[in-house]
Design a protein around this motif. Structure first.
Motif, PDB file in Angstrom:
ATOM      1  N   ASP A 175      33.738  45.023  47.449  1.00  0.00           N
ATOM      2  CA  ASP A 175      32.725  43.970  47.622  1.00  0.00           C
ATOM      3  C   ASP A 175      33.009  42.745  46.753  1.00  0.00           C
ATOM      4  O   ASP A 175      32.485  41.668  47.025  1.00  0.00           O
ATOM      5  CB  ASP A 175      31.300  44.503  47.361  1.00  0.00           C
ATOM      6  N   VAL A 176      33.822  42.905  45.707  1.00  0.00           N
ATOM      7  CA  VAL A 176      34.234  41.734  44.917  1.00  0.00           C
ATOM      8  C   VAL A 176      35.757  41.739  44.846  1.00  0.00           C
ATOM      9  O   VAL A 176      36.378  42.678  44.347  1.00  0.00           O
ATOM     10  CB  VAL A 176      33.625  41.766  43.493  1.00  0.00           C
ATOM     11  N   ILE A 177      36.351  40.674  45.391  1.00  0.00           N
ATOM     12  CA  ILE A 177      37.813  40.599  45.500  1.00  0.00           C
ATOM     13  C   ILE A 177      38.269  39.355  44.744  1.00  0.00           C
ATOM     14  O   ILE A 177      37.803  38.244  45.034  1.00  0.00           O
ATOM     15  CB  ILE A 177      38.243  40.491  46.989  1.00  0.00           C
ATOM     16  N   ILE A 178      39.157  39.573  43.777  1.00  0.00           N
ATOM     17  CA  ILE A 178      39.609  38.452  42.949  1.00  0.00           C
ATOM     18  C   ILE A 178      41.117  38.258  43.107  1.00  0.00           C
ATOM     19  O   ILE A 178      41.893  39.182  42.877  1.00  0.00           O
ATOM     20  CB  ILE A 178      39.249  38.702  41.467  1.00  0.00           C
ATOM     21  N   PHE A 179      41.503  37.071  43.530  1.00  0.00           N
ATOM     22  CA  PHE A 179      42.930  36.727  43.606  1.00  0.00           C
ATOM     23  C   PHE A 179      43.265  35.950  42.342  1.00  0.00           C
ATOM     24  O   PHE A 179      42.849  34.808  42.189  1.00  0.00           O
ATOM     25  CB  PHE A 179      43.213  35.903  44.865  1.00  0.00           C
ATOM     26  N   TRP A 180      43.964  36.611  41.437  1.00  0.00           N
ATOM     27  CA  TRP A 180      44.222  36.016  40.120  1.00  0.00           C
ATOM     28  C   TRP A 180      45.694  35.615  40.061  1.00  0.00           C
ATOM     29  O   TRP A 180      46.576  36.471  39.987  1.00  0.00           O
ATOM     30  CB  TRP A 180      43.894  37.008  39.015  1.00  0.00           C
ATOM     31  N   TYR A 229      43.116  43.460  55.216  1.00  0.00           N
ATOM     32  CA  TYR A 229      42.612  44.357  54.166  1.00  0.00           C
ATOM     33  C   TYR A 229      41.512  43.788  53.286  1.00  0.00           C
ATOM     34  O   TYR A 229      40.525  44.470  53.007  1.00  0.00           O
ATOM     35  CB  TYR A 229      43.765  44.783  53.241  1.00  0.00           C
ATOM     36  N   SER A 230      41.715  42.568  52.769  1.00  0.00           N
ATOM     37  CA  SER A 230      40.938  42.229  51.583  1.00  0.00           C
ATOM     38  C   SER A 230      39.669  41.435  51.817  1.00  0.00           C
ATOM     39  O   SER A 230      38.780  41.464  50.956  1.00  0.00           O
ATOM     40  CB  SER A 230      41.833  41.490  50.587  1.00  0.00           C
ATOM     41  N   TYR A 231      39.541  40.692  52.898  1.00  0.00           N
ATOM     42  CA  TYR A 231      38.360  39.840  53.005  1.00  0.00           C
ATOM     43  C   TYR A 231      37.666  39.947  54.366  1.00  0.00           C
ATOM     44  O   TYR A 231      36.497  40.334  54.444  1.00  0.00           O
ATOM     45  CB  TYR A 231      38.772  38.388  52.727  1.00  0.00           C
ATOM     46  N   PHE A 232      38.385  39.651  55.427  1.00  0.00           N
ATOM     47  CA  PHE A 232      37.724  39.509  56.725  1.00  0.00           C
ATOM     48  C   PHE A 232      37.376  40.811  57.458  1.00  0.00           C
ATOM     49  O   PHE A 232      36.399  40.833  58.212  1.00  0.00           O
ATOM     50  CB  PHE A 232      38.553  38.599  57.640  1.00  0.00           C
ATOM     51  N   PRO A 233      38.127  41.918  57.294  1.00  0.00           N
ATOM     52  CA  PRO A 233      37.793  43.074  58.138  1.00  0.00           C
ATOM     53  C   PRO A 233      36.498  43.773  57.713  1.00  0.00           C
ATOM     54  O   PRO A 233      36.105  43.729  56.543  1.00  0.00           O
ATOM     55  CB  PRO A 233      38.977  44.014  57.939  1.00  0.00           C
ATOM     56  N   ARG A 243      31.062  40.693  51.239  1.00  0.00           N
ATOM     57  CA  ARG A 243      32.167  40.556  50.282  1.00  0.00           C
ATOM     58  C   ARG A 243      32.068  39.203  49.567  1.00  0.00           C
ATOM     59  O   ARG A 243      31.714  38.198  50.172  1.00  0.00           O
ATOM     60  CB  ARG A 243      33.516  40.622  50.990  1.00  0.00           C
ATOM     61  N   THR A 244      32.418  39.219  48.269  1.00  0.00           N
ATOM     62  CA  THR A 244      32.539  37.973  47.504  1.00  0.00           C
ATOM     63  C   THR A 244      34.004  37.823  47.137  1.00  0.00           C
ATOM     64  O   THR A 244      34.611  38.753  46.599  1.00  0.00           O
ATOM     65  CB  THR A 244      31.701  38.054  46.207  1.00  0.00           C
ATOM     66  N   VAL A 245      34.553  36.667  47.457  1.00  0.00           N
ATOM     67  CA  VAL A 245      35.977  36.456  47.178  1.00  0.00           C
ATOM     68  C   VAL A 245      36.143  35.282  46.218  1.00  0.00           C
ATOM     69  O   VAL A 245      35.481  34.256  46.352  1.00  0.00           O
ATOM     70  CB  VAL A 245      36.770  36.283  48.501  1.00  0.00           C
ATOM     71  N   ILE A 246      37.014  35.499  45.238  1.00  0.00           N
ATOM     72  CA  ILE A 246      37.167  34.529  44.146  1.00  0.00           C
ATOM     73  C   ILE A 246      38.647  34.293  43.878  1.00  0.00           C
ATOM     74  O   ILE A 246      39.443  35.238  43.948  1.00  0.00           O
ATOM     75  CB  ILE A 246      36.491  35.099  42.868  1.00  0.00           C
ATOM     76  N   ILE A 274      40.070  29.035  51.017  1.00  0.00           N
ATOM     77  CA  ILE A 274      39.298  30.021  51.799  1.00  0.00           C
ATOM     78  C   ILE A 274      38.145  30.563  50.953  1.00  0.00           C
ATOM     79  O   ILE A 274      37.089  30.915  51.485  1.00  0.00           O
ATOM     80  CB  ILE A 274      40.232  31.165  52.280  1.00  0.00           C
ATOM     81  N   CYS A 275      38.337  30.608  49.632  1.00  0.00           N
ATOM     82  CA  CYS A 275      37.288  31.151  48.749  1.00  0.00           C
ATOM     83  C   CYS A 275      36.060  30.221  48.662  1.00  0.00           C
ATOM     84  O   CYS A 275      35.028  30.617  48.100  1.00  0.00           O
ATOM     85  CB  CYS A 275      37.850  31.383  47.348  1.00  0.00           C
ATOM     86  N   GLY A 276      36.168  29.010  49.169  1.00  0.00           N
ATOM     87  CA  GLY A 276      35.006  28.131  49.244  1.00  0.00           C
ATOM     88  C   GLY A 276      34.781  27.305  47.994  1.00  0.00           C
ATOM     89  O   GLY A 276      35.500  27.427  47.002  1.00  0.00           O
ATOM     90  N   LYS A 277      33.714  26.476  48.085  1.00  0.00           N
ATOM     91  CA  LYS A 277      33.446  25.462  47.055  1.00  0.00           C
ATOM     92  C   LYS A 277      33.301  26.071  45.651  1.00  0.00           C
ATOM     93  O   LYS A 277      33.827  25.555  44.691  1.00  0.00           O
ATOM     94  CB  LYS A 277      32.169  24.712  47.447  1.00  0.00           C
ATOM     95  N   ASN A 278      32.558  27.174  45.567  1.00  0.00           N
ATOM     96  CA  ASN A 278      32.319  27.755  44.243  1.00  0.00           C
ATOM     97  C   ASN A 278      33.218  28.938  43.924  1.00  0.00           C
ATOM     98  O   ASN A 278      33.047  29.607  42.914  1.00  0.00           O
ATOM     99  CB  ASN A 278      30.853  28.208  44.130  1.00  0.00           C
ATOM    100  N   GLY A 279      34.185  29.197  44.820  1.00  0.00           N
ATOM    101  CA  GLY A 279      35.003  30.402  44.641  1.00  0.00           C
ATOM    102  C   GLY A 279      36.215  30.226  43.754  1.00  0.00           C
ATOM    103  O   GLY A 279      36.868  31.197  43.398  1.00  0.00           O
ATOM    104  N   LEU A 280      36.546  28.967  43.405  1.00  0.00           N
ATOM    105  CA  LEU A 280      37.732  28.745  42.566  1.00  0.00           C
ATOM    106  C   LEU A 280      37.328  28.562  41.107  1.00  0.00           C
ATOM    107  O   LEU A 280      36.486  27.724  40.782  1.00  0.00           O
ATOM    108  CB  LEU A 280      38.497  27.508  43.049  1.00  0.00           C
ATOM    109  N   TYR A 281      37.950  29.353  40.241  1.00  0.00           N
ATOM    110  CA  TYR A 281      37.809  29.177  38.791  1.00  0.00           C
ATOM    111  C   TYR A 281      39.152  28.651  38.308  1.00  0.00           C
ATOM    112  O   TYR A 281      40.116  29.403  38.184  1.00  0.00           O
ATOM    113  CB  TYR A 281      37.435  30.502  38.111  1.00  0.00           C
ATOM    114  N   GLN A 282      39.193  27.331  38.103  1.00  0.00           N
ATOM    115  CA  GLN A 282      40.479  26.706  37.788  1.00  0.00           C
ATOM    116  C   GLN A 282      40.720  26.717  36.285  1.00  0.00           C
ATOM    117  O   GLN A 282      39.898  26.216  35.518  1.00  0.00           O
ATOM    118  CB  GLN A 282      40.508  25.274  38.326  1.00  0.00           C
ATOM    119  N   ILE A 283      41.834  27.305  35.875  1.00  0.00           N
ATOM    120  CA  ILE A 283      42.152  27.430  34.451  1.00  0.00           C
ATOM    121  C   ILE A 283      43.442  26.682  34.161  1.00  0.00           C
ATOM    122  O   ILE A 283      44.223  26.420  35.076  1.00  0.00           O
ATOM    123  CB  ILE A 283      42.290  28.921  34.045  1.00  0.00           C
TER     124      ILE A 283
END
Ligand code: SF4
Length: 415
Positions: free
Chosen positions: A136-141, A156-160, A173-176, A188-197
């Protein structure tokens, strides 16, 4: 199209739902694969030819020459393996044993640290099927599957929909994305889905997340919105089944795994999180698993009689830099494309053998080139997916090219 389904070896997702059309033993259509997979399965634009010292040769003579080179060498390097079948990888291990060789693969300078931690049970992992059914929480780091593993999010990870994720990605699902840039996946993660470091900011961000998960005010030396960091910690804490897909962006940023161990330990005290390294080549994890089973190490080994030495000094990079090797066999890899020129330069001073279905930059420098069939199309076998699941690869077309396993067997016989 075929009634049977086949496996695409275009990347370490090993999609197993591919149907094909074969005419005159040629693949004329590939269905369900992404563009990258279709191009890969349809074969090389420049197939490899057998050569000795730049002159066309028959395959048997090229193999015999390869055996002679390895027989004379005192410290050969056997390198590559990420695009080889598991059976060929076992033969490569045997070859390195018999020649007192250095044995290493591409994980040595990419996902090796994380794969090793998983094999040593230092990081909790899961399968891609678990992700599809439960996550339910998927993080692409530091990873960008939309570019590198094009069907990752859709398979696998988001749409199915999955057994425990019946309401689909919109609700279930929440994708980040945690990344230094706005990648295609971050879009694809949307407006608030990116944590830019910032570049090299991953370790600090992990420790700030540990603080936030512990109810403390998170601190970073760079300017990052604390409220957003606390929000992210809250999302992660509430996850029923979380997964971090760790890419090279993360691996290259961390000096060691310790910050990730701290984060995973904290996460698993308050939640339920897993790590899957985003391996690129289709059977890199297979090589690591097979070598681990044989020696207890995943890469960077040197055989000396009964002794197995292991460490950074036995890596492909160090062996080339220190000019410790006197011959090299490269199979299923292209070091001239993936390593700096200053490192690979030593390959020009020693006999170089390349085994591959396609011509590569490295093969243009080789003293001996040996073609082999494209695994999963011209020959069968097995490979290991990025999540450690073994997958059977069926042969699709008849070919007069030897399989990679057969080439390695013949080289061993000629020693
Ligand atoms: S995602 Fe990878 S394995 Fe799947 S079809 Fe595309 S290249 Fe092939």
């Amino acid at each position: 199209m075929s009634d049977d389904y086949y496996v695409c070896t275009g990347c370490a997702l090993l999609c197993d739902d591919i149907s094909v059309k074969v005419e005159d033993e040629k693949l004329t259509a590939v269905h369900a694969a992404c563009r990258k997979g279709v191009a890969f399965m349809k074969g090389c634009s420049h197939p490899m030819e057998a050569t000795i010292n730049g002159e066309t040769a028959d395959v048997e003579s090229a193999i015999k020459e390869a055996s002679n080179i390895l027989k004379k060498a005192e410290h050969p390097l056997i390198f590559g393996h990420a695009n080889s079948s598991s059976a060929a990888q076992f033969k490569a291990i045997e070859l390195a044993r018999r020649t007192n060789g250095y044995l290493d693969d591409t994980s040595s300078f990419c996902q090796g640290p994380l794969i090793e931690a998983i094999m040593e049970d230092k990081l909790k992992t899961c399968t891609l099927d678990d992700v599809r059914h439960k996550a339910d929480v998927i993080i692409f780091w530091g990873s960008d599957p939309a570019s590198a593993h094009p069907r990752h999010m859709s398979r696998y990870s988001y749409f199915p929909r999955g057994k425990e994720r019946q309401r689909g990605w919109e609700e279930d699902r929440t994708v980040i994305a945690i990344d230094v840039r706005k990648s295609d996946t971050a879009e694809i993660c949307g407006k608030n889905g990116l944590y830019q470091i910032p570049v090299k900011g991953d370790a600090e961000f992990m420790d700030a997340l540990v603080s936030a998960l512990s109810g403390k005010v998170p601190k970073t030396s760079y300017d990052f919105d604390k409220k957003r960091l606390l929000e992210l910690a809250s999302i992660m804490k509430k996850a029923k089944f979380g997964v971090i897909f760790a890419g090279l962006g993360m691996v290259y940023s961390l000096e060691d795994n310790e910050p990730l161990y701290r984060l995973m330990e904290k996460l698993n005290s308050v939640s339920n999180f897993h790590v899957i390294p985003m391996s690129g080549h289709y059977n890199m994890v297979g090589f690591n698993k097979n070598l681990f089973g044989e020696t207890g190490y995943i890469n960077r080994v040197k055989f000396e009689g009964e002794e197995i030495k292991h460490g950074p000094e036995y890596s492909v990079v160090e062996a080339l830099r220190k000019k410790d090797i006197d011959a090299a066999l490269v199979i299923g890899a292209d070091p001239y494309s993936s390593l700096p020129r200053s490192i690979v330069r030593h390959l020009e001073d020693i006999p170089l053998i390349v085994i591959d279905p396609c011509q590569t930059l490295t093969s243009t420098k080789a003293d001996v080139t040996i073609p082999c069939g494209l695994v999963g199309v011209e020959s069968g076998g097995t490979a290991v997916r990025m999540d450690g699941v073994e997958v059977e690869l069926k042969q699709i077309v008849e070919s007069d090219r030897l399989s990679d396993e057969d080439v390695m067997t013949k080289i061993l016989e000629g020693l």
